[in-house]
Motif scaffolding. Sequence first.
Motif, PDB file in Angstrom:
ATOM      1  N   THR A  55       0.785  -1.236   0.000  1.00 31.92           N
ATOM      2  CA  THR A  55       0.000   0.000   0.000  1.00 31.92           C
ATOM      3  C   THR A  55       0.817   1.286   0.000  1.00 31.92           C
ATOM      4  N   ALA A  56       2.049   1.270   0.468  1.00 37.02           N
ATOM      5  CA  ALA A  56       2.779   2.524   0.687  1.00 37.02           C
ATOM      6  C   ALA A  56       3.478   3.055  -0.550  1.00 37.02           C
ATOM      7  N   GLY A  57       3.713   2.226  -1.531  1.00 33.82           N
ATOM      8  CA  GLY A  57       4.382   2.693  -2.742  1.00 33.82           C
ATOM      9  C   GLY A  57       5.768   3.227  -2.455  1.00 33.82           C
ATOM     10  N   ALA A  58       6.037   4.449  -2.904  1.00 33.60           N
ATOM     11  CA  ALA A  58       7.366   5.051  -2.746  1.00 33.60           C
ATOM     12  C   ALA A  58       7.691   5.364  -1.291  1.00 33.60           C
ATOM     13  N   ASN A  59       6.690   5.443  -0.435  1.00 34.68           N
ATOM     14  CA  ASN A  59       6.907   5.740   0.983  1.00 34.68           C
ATOM     15  C   ASN A  59       7.081   4.485   1.833  1.00 34.68           C
TER      16      ASN A  59
END
Length: 85
Positions: A50-54
């Motif tokens: 869910t966080a992707g690049a983070n």
Amino acid sequence: ADPRELPPLSVFALQSLHLAMLVGLVLAWRFELLGGTIVLLSSLAFFSQTAGANFALFFATSAVPALLWITCGCWSRSKLTQTTK
């Protein structure tokens, strides 16, 4: 509710991982090793999806207390076995 209007199963799976992370945080106050392990594994699975690049930031935010609880649980367990010998 119409089953055709429900979100996909992946949404329920991700929500279950988030719930597991929250349950682990609560459990860790009493059972450090169990709770910390639940938080670490569920946050890894949840944020990787869910966080992707983070991802690194979000996972680290959850992993730091989880690793501290795991360390504390291992230390308490080893201290307990030393005192019973």
